[in-house]
Scaffold this active site. Sequence first.
Site, PDB file in Angstrom:
ATOM      1  N   ARG A  69       0.652  -1.205   0.016  1.00 35.87           N
ATOM      2  CA  ARG A  69      -0.065   0.053   0.154  1.00 35.87           C
ATOM      3  C   ARG A  69       0.885   1.137   0.119  1.00 35.87           C
ATOM      4  NH1 ARG A  69      -1.779   0.962   4.253  1.00 35.87           N
ATOM      5  NH2 ARG A  69      -1.195  -0.848   5.553  1.00 35.87           N
ATOM      6  N   TYR A 197      -1.251  -3.573  -7.010  1.00 36.03           N
ATOM      7  CA  TYR A 197      -0.945  -4.249  -5.656  1.00 36.03           C
ATOM      8  C   TYR A 197      -2.295  -4.405  -4.800  1.00 36.03           C
ATOM      9  CZ  TYR A 197      -0.280  -5.183  -0.971  1.00 36.03           C
ATOM     10  OH  TYR A 197      -0.353  -5.593   0.256  1.00 36.03           O
ATOM     11  N   GLY A 199      -3.877  -4.240  -1.606  1.00 33.80           N
ATOM     12  CA  GLY A 199      -4.458  -3.168  -0.859  1.00 33.80           C
ATOM     13  C   GLY A 199      -4.950  -1.827  -1.805  1.00 33.80           C
ATOM     14  N   LYS A 206      -9.517  -2.177   1.904  1.00 35.42           N
ATOM     15  CA  LYS A 206      -9.357  -1.157   2.870  1.00 35.42           C
ATOM     16  C   LYS A 206     -10.071   0.103   2.218  1.00 35.42           C
ATOM     17  CE  LYS A 206      -7.013  -3.552   5.313  1.00 35.42           C
ATOM     18  NZ  LYS A 206      -5.810  -4.136   5.539  1.00 35.42           N
ATOM     19  N   HIS A 226     -10.447  -2.256  11.620  1.00 33.36           N
ATOM     20  CA  HIS A 226      -9.238  -2.980  10.959  1.00 33.36           C
ATOM     21  C   HIS A 226      -9.244  -4.163  12.117  1.00 33.36           C
ATOM     22  CE1 HIS A 226      -4.975  -3.072   9.329  1.00 33.36           C
ATOM     23  NE2 HIS A 226      -5.668  -4.166   8.861  1.00 33.36           N
ATOM     24  N   SER A 248      -1.231  -3.625  10.243  1.00 39.05           N
ATOM     25  CA  SER A 248      -0.990  -4.437   9.284  1.00 39.05           C
ATOM     26  C   SER A 248       0.304  -5.230   9.613  1.00 39.05           C
ATOM     27  CB  SER A 248      -0.633  -3.417   7.942  1.00 39.05           C
ATOM     28  OG  SER A 248      -1.845  -2.917   7.571  1.00 39.05           O
ATOM     29  N   CYS A 250       0.922  -7.181  11.824  1.00 41.59           N
ATOM     30  CA  CYS A 250       1.181  -7.499  13.261  1.00 41.59           C
ATOM     31  C   CYS A 250       0.219  -8.581  13.861  1.00 41.59           C
ATOM     32  CB  CYS A 250       0.875  -6.041  13.912  1.00 41.59           C
ATOM     33  SG  CYS A 250       1.987  -4.880  13.561  1.00 41.59           S
ATOM     34  N   GLY A 251       0.002  -9.449  12.905  1.00 35.02           N
ATOM     35  CA  GLY A 251      -0.694 -10.938  13.637  1.00 35.02           C
ATOM     36  C   GLY A 251      -2.014 -10.920  13.726  1.00 35.02           C
ATOM     37  N   LYS A 252      -2.985 -10.485  12.782  1.00 25.65           N
ATOM     38  CA  LYS A 252      -4.457 -10.690  12.765  1.00 25.65           C
ATOM     39  C   LYS A 252      -4.856 -11.935  12.172  1.00 25.65           C
ATOM     40  CE  LYS A 252      -5.637  -6.770  10.813  1.00 25.65           C
ATOM     41  NZ  LYS A 252      -4.171  -6.510  10.504  1.00 25.65           N
ATOM     42  N   THR A 253      -4.124 -12.206  11.080  1.00 31.01           N
ATOM     43  CA  THR A 253      -4.544 -13.672  10.473  1.00 31.01           C
ATOM     44  C   THR A 253      -4.186 -14.836  11.335  1.00 31.01           C
ATOM     45  OG1 THR A 253      -4.234 -12.581   8.347  1.00 31.01           O
ATOM     46  CG2 THR A 253      -4.109 -15.032   8.485  1.00 31.01           C
ATOM     47  N   ASN A 254      -2.918 -14.485  11.866  1.00 32.24           N
ATOM     48  CA  ASN A 254      -2.467 -15.601  12.868  1.00 32.24           C
ATOM     49  C   ASN A 254      -3.129 -15.592  14.182  1.00 32.24           C
ATOM     50  OD1 ASN A 254       0.273 -16.939  11.996  1.00 32.24           O
ATOM     51  ND2 ASN A 254       0.482 -14.817  11.151  1.00 32.24           N
ATOM     52  N   ASP A 277      -9.541  -9.725   9.046  1.00 33.23           N
ATOM     53  CA  ASP A 277      -8.934  -8.177   8.786  1.00 33.23           C
ATOM     54  C   ASP A 277      -9.858  -7.079   9.062  1.00 33.23           C
ATOM     55  OD1 ASP A 277      -6.516  -7.001   7.646  1.00 33.23           O
ATOM     56  OD2 ASP A 277      -7.835  -6.242   5.963  1.00 33.23           O
ATOM     57  N   ASN A 368       6.258  -8.485   1.938  1.00 32.87           N
ATOM     58  CA  ASN A 368       4.860  -8.399   1.757  1.00 32.87           C
ATOM     59  C   ASN A 368       4.220  -9.399   0.851  1.00 32.87           C
ATOM     60  OD1 ASN A 368       2.463  -7.170   2.625  1.00 32.87           O
ATOM     61  ND2 ASN A 368       2.494  -5.813   0.894  1.00 32.87           N
ATOM     62  N   ARG A 370       1.893 -12.170  -0.601  1.00 31.57           N
ATOM     63  CA  ARG A 370       0.716 -12.643  -0.072  1.00 31.57           C
ATOM     64  C   ARG A 370      -0.050 -13.872  -0.707  1.00 31.57           C
ATOM     65  NH1 ARG A 370      -1.605  -8.868   4.016  1.00 31.57           N
ATOM     66  NH2 ARG A 370      -0.074  -7.319   4.416  1.00 31.57           N
ATOM     67  N   ARG A 401       3.062  -3.724  17.863  1.00 32.12           N
ATOM     68  CA  ARG A 401       4.540  -4.439  17.728  1.00 32.12           C
ATOM     69  C   ARG A 401       5.296  -3.390  18.388  1.00 32.12           C
ATOM     70  NH1 ARG A 401       7.156  -8.014  13.855  1.00 32.12           N
ATOM     71  NH2 ARG A 401       4.841  -8.668  12.712  1.00 32.12           N
ATOM     72  N   ASN A 497      -0.659 -17.629  22.185  1.00 32.94           N
ATOM     73  CA  ASN A 497      -1.483 -16.653  22.725  1.00 32.94           C
ATOM     74  C   ASN A 497      -2.764 -16.852  23.041  1.00 32.94           C
ATOM     75  OD1 ASN A 497       0.599 -15.029  21.605  1.00 32.94           O
ATOM     76  ND2 ASN A 497      -0.317 -14.813  19.645  1.00 32.94           N
TER      77      ASN A 497
HETATM   78  P1  GTP Z   1      -2.391  -7.766   7.415  1.00 30.91           P
HETATM   79  O1  GTP Z   1      -2.663  -8.805   6.384  1.00 30.91           O
HETATM   80  O2  GTP Z   1      -1.178  -6.918   6.836  1.00 30.91           O
HETATM   81  O3  GTP Z   1      -3.308  -6.520   8.100  1.00 30.91           O
HETATM   82  O4  GTP Z   1      -1.480  -8.469   8.582  1.00 30.91           O
HETATM   83  P2  GTP Z   1      -1.933  -9.182  10.052  1.00 30.91           P
HETATM   84  O5  GTP Z   1      -2.147  -8.330  10.835  1.00 30.91           O
HETATM   85  O6  GTP Z   1      -3.115 -10.253   9.626  1.00 30.91           O
HETATM   86  O7  GTP Z   1      -0.644  -9.851  10.158  1.00 30.91           O
HETATM   87  P3  GTP Z   1      -0.183 -11.555  10.256  1.00 30.91           P
HETATM   88  O8  GTP Z   1      -1.123 -12.444  10.986  1.00 30.91           O
HETATM   89  O9  GTP Z   1      -0.242 -12.061   8.672  1.00 30.91           O
HETATM   90  O10 GTP Z   1       1.279 -11.550  10.877  1.00 30.91           O
HETATM   91  C1  GTP Z   1       2.170 -10.702  10.065  1.00 30.91           C
HETATM   92  C2  GTP Z   1       3.480 -11.253  10.765  1.00 30.91           C
HETATM   93  O11 GTP Z   1       3.709 -11.206  12.216  1.00 30.91           O
HETATM   94  C3  GTP Z   1       3.974 -12.618  10.302  1.00 30.91           C
HETATM   95  O12 GTP Z   1       5.316 -12.524   9.793  1.00 30.91           O
HETATM   96  C4  GTP Z   1       3.973 -13.475  11.341  1.00 30.91           C
HETATM   97  O13 GTP Z   1       4.575 -14.395  11.356  1.00 30.91           O
HETATM   98  C5  GTP Z   1       4.018 -12.576  12.448  1.00 30.91           C
HETATM   99  N1  GTP Z   1       3.452 -12.831  13.739  1.00 30.91           N
HETATM  100  C6  GTP Z   1       1.907 -13.118  13.803  1.00 30.91           C
HETATM  101  N2  GTP Z   1       1.674 -13.418  15.128  1.00 30.91           N
HETATM  102  C7  GTP Z   1       2.819 -13.284  15.847  1.00 30.91           C
HETATM  103  C8  GTP Z   1       3.153 -13.746  17.212  1.00 30.91           C
HETATM  104  O14 GTP Z   1       2.105 -14.122  18.139  1.00 30.91           O
HETATM  105  N3  GTP Z   1       4.267 -13.546  17.586  1.00 30.91           N
HETATM  106  C9  GTP Z   1       5.338 -13.214  16.697  1.00 30.91           C
HETATM  107  N4  GTP Z   1       6.733 -12.987  17.222  1.00 30.91           N
HETATM  108  N5  GTP Z   1       5.056 -12.928  15.460  1.00 30.91           N
HETATM  109  C10 GTP Z   1       3.768 -12.942  14.987  1.00 30.91           C
HETATM  110  C1  SPV Z   2      -2.949  -4.386   5.246  1.00 28.47           C
HETATM  111  O1  SPV Z   2      -2.045  -3.865   4.959  1.00 28.47           O
HETATM  112  O2  SPV Z   2      -3.637  -4.145   6.517  1.00 28.47           O
HETATM  113  C2  SPV Z   2      -3.510  -5.384   4.558  1.00 28.47           C
HETATM  114  C3  SPV Z   2      -3.191  -5.841   3.140  1.00 28.47           C
HETATM  115  O3  SPV Z   2      -4.430  -6.271   5.148  1.00 28.47           O
HETATM  116  S1  SPV Z   2      -3.633  -4.773   1.990  1.00 28.47           S
HETATM  117  O4  SPV Z   2      -4.811  -5.305   1.691  1.00 28.47           O
HETATM  118  O5  SPV Z   2      -2.783  -4.440   1.108  1.00 28.47           O
HETATM  119  O6  SPV Z   2      -4.076  -3.595   2.803  1.00 28.47           O
HETATM  120 MN    MN Z   3      -4.912  -5.631   7.428  1.00 29.97          MN
END
Ligand code: GTP
Ligand code: SPV
Ligand code: MN
Length: 588
Positions: A69, A197, A199, A206, A226, A248, A250-254, A277, A368, A370, A401, A497
């Site tokens: 983005r 790209y 986003g 977004k 978000h 972004s 910082c771990g939402k998907t995880n 997200d 980044n 995806r 973070r 977590n």
């Molecule tokens: P967007 O799609 O950009 O909105 O990102 P997101 O917030 O969904 O983040 P995502 O879950 O994809 O994690 C982004 C990065 O953070 C990855 O490299 C993960 O491996 C790392 N990460 C996620 N959860 C944790 C955690 O609990 N601890 C650590 N150390 N890293 C984490």
């Molecule tokens: C973010 O950056 O928060 C994402 C990826 O979820 S994007 O769709 O590029 O905004």
């Molecule tokens: Mn996002």
Amino acid sequence: MTTNKAVLNWLEEMKALTKPDKVVWIDGSDAQAEALREEACSTGEMIKLNQEKLPGCYLHRTAVNDVARVEGRTFICTSKKEDAGNTNNWCDPKEMYEKLYALYDGSMQGKTMYVIPYSMGVIGSPFSKIGFELTDSIYVVLNMLIMTRVGKEVVDALGDSAEFVKGLHAKKDLDEENRYIVQFPEDNTIMSVNSGYGGNVLLGKKCFALRIASFLAHNEGWLAEHMLILGIEYPNGEIHYVTAAFPSACGKTNLAMLIPPKFLQEKGYKVWCVGDDIAWLRIGPDGRLWAMNPENGFFGVAPGTNLKSNPNALHTTERDTIFTNVVHNLDDNTVWWEGLNKTPPTNALNWKGEKWDASLGEKGAHPNSRFTARAVNCPCISSEFNSTTGVPIDAIIFGGRRAKTAPLVYQSFDWNHGVFVGSAMASETTAAASGAVGVVRRDPMAMLPFCGYNMGDYFAHWIEMGKKIPNPPKIFNVNWFRTDDEGHFIWPGFGDNMRVLLWILDRCAGKKDADESAIGYLPKPEDIDISGLEAEGVDINVLKELLSVDKNLWKEDIENLKGFYDKIGERMPEELLKQLAAFEDRLK
Ligand code: GTP
Ligand code: SPV
Ligand code: MN
């Protein structure tokens, strides 16, 4: 496909502007999608991957100058500058339309314009909203088919109504100097040019579901955030839902797809993903806050996704997925990224399409890079995923973070203090947006790049919502990213977590006491179950360290926060200034 005058008139206008050779309506059928995939492969826009190992999967590479983005080129164009506020780029709508129309003029000559009717949320639900994206990119069409609900049914649900979001996207020549991602919230209009790209170009995400939707939500009395949404199932079958806003990457998907530690699985705990997200939140008839995910798929960060960190995400990407900017393994025509496993391919191309192997010492996948994957393919997708009303929320979790300052978890004193905690969020920047990585910046509610109106008004709206929700969720803050002196993460994160989520839900249920501190309620260390974490280096003393509050660091943080509040300016709500003053007092 439609006789809707508002749609047809706008389409004619956009055709006259961009002058495509051909216009194709996307009907949502498999046959059409398949034909488009074949066309994209024939031109090299996509590469068909090994269909035995990765059925329905494709690889795409963006231009090297177009990988994230672009916040510096993203605008909120309201008639009055104050309505966009000082945290958004603003331009007078008239001036911006003129500039953009000049850029779009004839931009689709020799190309096809695809018309994508899409619904954010379940088609026809009173909480869903409809958009149209016009684009010259098949990649965008195929991504939108995964990320949103697309096709004839959407047009039928719209009927004659003029209530839809107009989106125009042209890849044009990917010129960075003329790249614009522009929202006109007062006109329900989005214009994106010179990017390909995610986003920047998947306009339902977004641009619509956050920037335009937050503006609508402010006017209509709801919230567009978000946030991920997840459900925690207890051994007795009860499910409790929480949302979490992290910036972004910082771990939402995880977190949304986490698998509990073994001992909790054995007791019968499960986690269900409703969204990873974006959340649209409304006050339900029961007086609680309800959250629904307007998306239909995941546009997730590839690096770091593996069988240990996020097996659910990995399995979700095993079919029907578009990978963007990852490594292409030429030996078996599959994909790879840093952190997938310890055996990078030796015969491979990097994200730029250059010959690559790990011995070169540079990353093969873009940080980044995806995956675009269907929500229905996620092993832990919630049975409420297609619910038209969403799910009731017990807790809202903010987080970022932060190598220092923020402890593993704390709870706000009440709603308004929780809004303060959200407004005071800061996080290190990541590769999800272009620019420097690892710099701490203020990112209130993880919405800095996504709030479609004045941030002061947005904070005031949160305060107002608190008054209207009879039974509001409790508000918490987490930080998985505290580091030791060598820069290593102290907390193991990911599935572990869950231990923190259980404390949060215990607090919501009134089952645990807490220690009052200057920043909020902290867990009593013995109340976070760390059994089995010794191998990860976490014992009770490490946990105490993770929960510690260094007043001096917070005092520094407050100085920085004051600067940010000043920047927001006169629409900063009085209540948050009071919260800030009270916090300063508590730190004395
Ligand atoms: P967007 O799609 O950009 O909105 O990102 P997101 O917030 O969904 O983040 P995502 O879950 O994809 O994690 C982004 C990065 O953070 C990855 O490299 C993960 O491996 C790392 N990460 C996620 N959860 C944790 C955690 O609990 N601890 C650590 N150390 N890293 C984490
Ligand atoms: C973010 O950056 O928060 C994402 C990826 O979820 S994007 O769709 O590029 O905004
Ligand atoms: Mn996002």
